[in-house]
Write an enzyme that holds these catalytic residues in place. Structure first.
Site, PDB file in Angstrom:
ATOM      1  N   CYS A  88       0.723  -1.206  -0.061  1.00 53.03           N
ATOM      2  CA  CYS A  88      -0.029  -0.015   0.014  1.00 53.03           C
ATOM      3  C   CYS A  88       0.839   1.286  -0.055  1.00 53.03           C
ATOM      4  O   CYS A  88       0.297   2.255  -0.254  1.00 53.03           O
ATOM      5  CB  CYS A  88      -1.095  -0.087   1.382  1.00 53.03           C
ATOM      6  SG  CYS A  88      -1.954  -1.361   1.206  1.00 53.03           S
ATOM      7  N   HIS A  97      -3.339   6.902   2.981  1.00 56.27           N
ATOM      8  CA  HIS A  97      -3.900   5.734   2.351  1.00 56.27           C
ATOM      9  C   HIS A  97      -5.279   5.370   2.577  1.00 56.27           C
ATOM     10  O   HIS A  97      -5.665   5.770   3.862  1.00 56.27           O
ATOM     11  CB  HIS A  97      -2.919   4.513   2.708  1.00 56.27           C
ATOM     12  CG  HIS A  97      -3.370   3.231   2.715  1.00 56.27           C
ATOM     13  ND1 HIS A  97      -3.868   3.021   1.247  1.00 56.27           N
ATOM     14  CD2 HIS A  97      -3.437   2.037   3.301  1.00 56.27           C
ATOM     15  CE1 HIS A  97      -4.258   1.653   1.339  1.00 56.27           C
ATOM     16  NE2 HIS A  97      -3.893   1.086   2.138  1.00 56.27           N
ATOM     17  N   ASN A 116     -10.575  -0.176  -0.706  1.00 50.39           N
ATOM     18  CA  ASN A 116      -8.988  -0.045  -0.425  1.00 50.39           C
ATOM     19  C   ASN A 116      -8.323  -0.822  -1.708  1.00 50.39           C
ATOM     20  O   ASN A 116      -8.168  -1.863  -1.807  1.00 50.39           O
ATOM     21  CB  ASN A 116      -8.691  -0.893   0.848  1.00 50.39           C
ATOM     22  CG  ASN A 116      -6.945  -0.945   1.197  1.00 50.39           C
ATOM     23  OD1 ASN A 116      -6.129  -0.697   0.431  1.00 50.39           O
ATOM     24  ND2 ASN A 116      -6.903  -1.220   2.279  1.00 50.39           N
TER      25      ASN A 116
HETATM   26  O1  UT7 Z   1      -4.176  -1.510   3.391  1.00 51.38           O
HETATM   27  C1  UT7 Z   1      -3.258  -2.033   4.254  1.00 51.38           C
HETATM   28  C2  UT7 Z   1      -3.336  -1.710   5.609  1.00 51.38           C
HETATM   29  N1  UT7 Z   1      -4.723  -2.315   5.957  1.00 51.38           N
HETATM   30  C3  UT7 Z   1      -5.376  -1.571   6.891  1.00 51.38           C
HETATM   31  O2  UT7 Z   1      -5.009  -0.772   7.319  1.00 51.38           O
HETATM   32  C4  UT7 Z   1      -6.559  -2.370   7.481  1.00 51.38           C
HETATM   33  C5  UT7 Z   1      -6.829  -2.286   8.733  1.00 51.38           C
HETATM   34  N2  UT7 Z   1      -7.736  -3.044   9.496  1.00 51.38           N
HETATM   35  C6  UT7 Z   1      -9.010  -2.500   9.576  1.00 51.38           C
HETATM   36  O3  UT7 Z   1      -9.448  -1.782   8.681  1.00 51.38           O
HETATM   37  C7  UT7 Z   1      -9.969  -3.299  10.428  1.00 51.38           C
HETATM   38  O4  UT7 Z   1      -9.329  -4.027  11.405  1.00 51.38           O
HETATM   39  C8  UT7 Z   1     -11.277  -4.294   9.771  1.00 51.38           C
HETATM   40  C9  UT7 Z   1     -12.011  -3.215   9.064  1.00 51.38           C
HETATM   41  C10 UT7 Z   1     -10.614  -5.180   8.795  1.00 51.38           C
HETATM   42  C11 UT7 Z   1     -11.917  -4.989  10.762  1.00 51.38           C
HETATM   43  O5  UT7 Z   1     -12.357  -3.828  11.967  1.00 51.38           O
HETATM   44  P1  UT7 Z   1     -12.095  -4.353  13.373  1.00 51.38           P
HETATM   45  O6  UT7 Z   1     -12.664  -3.390  14.093  1.00 51.38           O
HETATM   46  O7  UT7 Z   1     -10.524  -4.388  13.505  1.00 51.38           O
HETATM   47  O8  UT7 Z   1     -13.015  -5.721  13.770  1.00 51.38           O
HETATM   48  P2  UT7 Z   1     -12.364  -6.972  14.275  1.00 51.38           P
HETATM   49  O9  UT7 Z   1     -11.364  -7.861  13.360  1.00 51.38           O
HETATM   50  O10 UT7 Z   1     -11.776  -6.796  15.476  1.00 51.38           O
HETATM   51  O11 UT7 Z   1     -13.624  -7.641  14.535  1.00 51.38           O
HETATM   52  C12 UT7 Z   1     -14.618  -7.217  15.535  1.00 51.38           C
HETATM   53  C13 UT7 Z   1     -15.767  -8.350  15.378  1.00 51.38           C
HETATM   54  C14 UT7 Z   1     -15.421  -9.813  15.895  1.00 51.38           C
HETATM   55  O12 UT7 Z   1     -16.520 -10.320  16.537  1.00 51.38           O
HETATM   56  P3  UT7 Z   1     -16.349 -10.293  18.084  1.00 51.38           P
HETATM   57  O13 UT7 Z   1     -15.397 -11.082  18.177  1.00 51.38           O
HETATM   58  O14 UT7 Z   1     -16.224  -8.906  18.586  1.00 51.38           O
HETATM   59  O15 UT7 Z   1     -17.747 -10.978  18.563  1.00 51.38           O
HETATM   60  C15 UT7 Z   1     -15.379 -10.270  14.336  1.00 51.38           C
HETATM   61  O16 UT7 Z   1     -15.581 -11.711  14.524  1.00 51.38           O
HETATM   62  O17 UT7 Z   1     -16.378  -8.330  14.201  1.00 51.38           O
HETATM   63  C16 UT7 Z   1     -16.486  -9.638  13.696  1.00 51.38           C
HETATM   64  N3  UT7 Z   1     -16.035  -9.647  12.234  1.00 51.38           N
HETATM   65  C17 UT7 Z   1     -17.303  -9.266  11.256  1.00 51.38           C
HETATM   66  N4  UT7 Z   1     -18.734  -9.189  11.413  1.00 51.38           N
HETATM   67  C18 UT7 Z   1     -19.157  -8.978  10.107  1.00 51.38           C
HETATM   68  C19 UT7 Z   1     -15.158  -9.543  11.513  1.00 51.38           C
HETATM   69  N5  UT7 Z   1     -15.183  -9.559  10.348  1.00 51.38           N
HETATM   70  C20 UT7 Z   1     -16.233  -9.346  10.021  1.00 51.38           C
HETATM   71  C21 UT7 Z   1     -17.386  -9.011   8.767  1.00 51.38           C
HETATM   72  N6  UT7 Z   1     -18.481  -9.012   9.067  1.00 51.38           N
HETATM   73  N7  UT7 Z   1     -16.635  -9.030   7.529  1.00 51.38           N
END
Ligand code: UT7
Length: 337
Positions: free
Chosen positions: A122, A262, A293
């Site tokens: 990225c 980004h 993204n």
């Molecule tokens: O481009 C290169 C650099 N990349 C980035 O900068 C990306 C950085 N990361 C992110 O943008 C975020 O981490 C995400 C958008 C990918 C995810 O958001 P998050 O707030 O970090 O969510 P999480 O992975 O901590 O998951 C939170 C909850 C979990 O459930 P519990 O354990 O709280 O019950 C996950 O199981 O959301 C659940 N979850 C989902 N639910 C619905 C994880 N993925 C999904 C999904 N849909 N796609």
């Protein structure tokens, strides 16, 4: 007796002379991705700010999107392809290990310039802008075409909840050339290889192909990401890098007109703006909402859109910052062409 190695002399300064973009035709709403990952439009919008993304069709190859974006950038810079001395392509989704896609792009554009790809995920476009600025000032090239391009859908697992809704396709290009005044500030860049595994190609090619004793998977090696640690790293560590780029450019936050981070996640964009204490007059790129993204393409796509919509005007001072797999990052202050 020594043989002279004549010093090359470049331009006093370098600047971005023109920016172009190519966005795939197909717009994909959240509704089209949620079923395969057991998610919802509401969750995706809340966690990432993404409403739609662009996914490339069969004709919209890495090369095709790059050439289209480059032609626009060249036209806006007032240059012909023959005036380009070097083509730098930042990408992680060109599916041939070799040769570099940059040579094919250069040829299609009509130049036999030096051409090579860089792999910095990225942050690749911001790495490329820094290299281009150095080439122009050192005299290695007069005009450099820097392209950030991805066709990430080729390496996406559409059933992976951690990536399928985020990543997208597109190309952005910028022409860097000589300038009487400084137009590209010093780069602040680096890497954190301790976090090498957070975003990566899941299998290496040997795992895919296998051997008689150890059969391979036979499936495309997909992109995988541990989103949350990347999210935390980006939200906190990157604000400091942005501030360093401003300091190294010899300006203050008040001098900034435009912020082009980004386009990974709207919450990261907001967290960075808050941590950096960006003044309210600074206009912020928010292309991720309907572009998704696009990794190496995200900064030039977002900058191009701001220029096209009048949010970034010629002569404005913009902070570019990008970060991703590696983990790697790069930031610099530039003057909007
Ligand atoms: O481009 C290169 C650099 N990349 C980035 O900068 C990306 C950085 N990361 C992110 O943008 C975020 O981490 C995400 C958008 C990918 C995810 O958001 P998050 O707030 O970090 O969510 P999480 O992975 O901590 O998951 C939170 C909850 C979990 O459930 P519990 O354990 O709280 O019950 C996950 O199981 O959301 C659940 N979850 C989902 N639910 C619905 C994880 N993925 C999904 C999904 N849909 N796609």
């Amino acid at each position: 007796m020594g043989t002279p190695l004549s010093a090359s002399t470049g331009a006093p300064h370098a600047a971005i002379l023109g920016v172009g973009a190519y966005r795939p035709v197909r717009v994909v709403p959240n509704a089209d991705v949620v079923d395969a990952i057991d998610s919802s439009d509401e969750w995706i919008q809340q966690r990432s700010g993404i409403k739609t993304r662009r996914w490339a069709g069969p004709e919209e190859s890495v090369q095709m999107m790059s050439v289209e974006a480059s032609r626009i950038a060249l036209e806006r810079a007032g240059l012909d392809a023959g005036q380009i001395d070097c083509v730098v392509v930042a990408t992680v989704s060109h599916l041939l290990q070799t040769p570099a896609v940059a040579t094919a792009i250069a040829h299609e554009l009509g130049t036999d310039a030096a051409a090579f790809d860089i792999s910095a995920a990225c942050s690749g476009f911001c790495h490329g802008i820094s290299m281009a600025s150095d080439f122009v000032r050192a005299g290695s090239a007069q005009h450099v075409l820097v392209i950030g391009v991805e066709r990430l859908t080729d390496i996406l697992d559409l059933t992976d909840r951690g990536t399928a809704f985020i990543f997208a396709d597109g190309a952005g290009a910028a022409v860097v050339g000589p300038s009487d005044t400084p137009g590209i500030g010093p780069v602040v860049w680096g890497s954190d290889g301790e976090q090498f595994d957070l975003i990566r190609q899941r299998e290496d090619w040997r795992d895919v192909v296998g051997s008689p004793e150890r059969p391979g998977s036979g499936v495309m090696p997909h992109l995988v990401m541990q989103g949350n640690p990347v999210f935390r790293w980006a939200s906190f560590a990157m604000a400091k890098i942005g501030q360093q780029a401003i300091d190294r450019a010899g300006i203050t936050l008040d001098d900034l007109d435009v912020f082009v981070p980004h386009q990974a996640n709207m919450r990261i964009i907001d967290a960075m703006a808050r941590s950096m204490k960006l003044p309210s007059h600074v206009r912020i790129a928010r292309d991720v909402a309907d572009q998704g993204n696009t990794s190496a393409a995200s900064v030039p796509l977002a900058l191009e859109r701001m220029i096209a919509e009048g949010d970034a005007r010629s002569g404005d001072t913009a902070l570019l910052i990008a970060f991703g797999a590696g983990l790697s990052y790069a930031a610099q202050v530039v003057t909007v062409p």
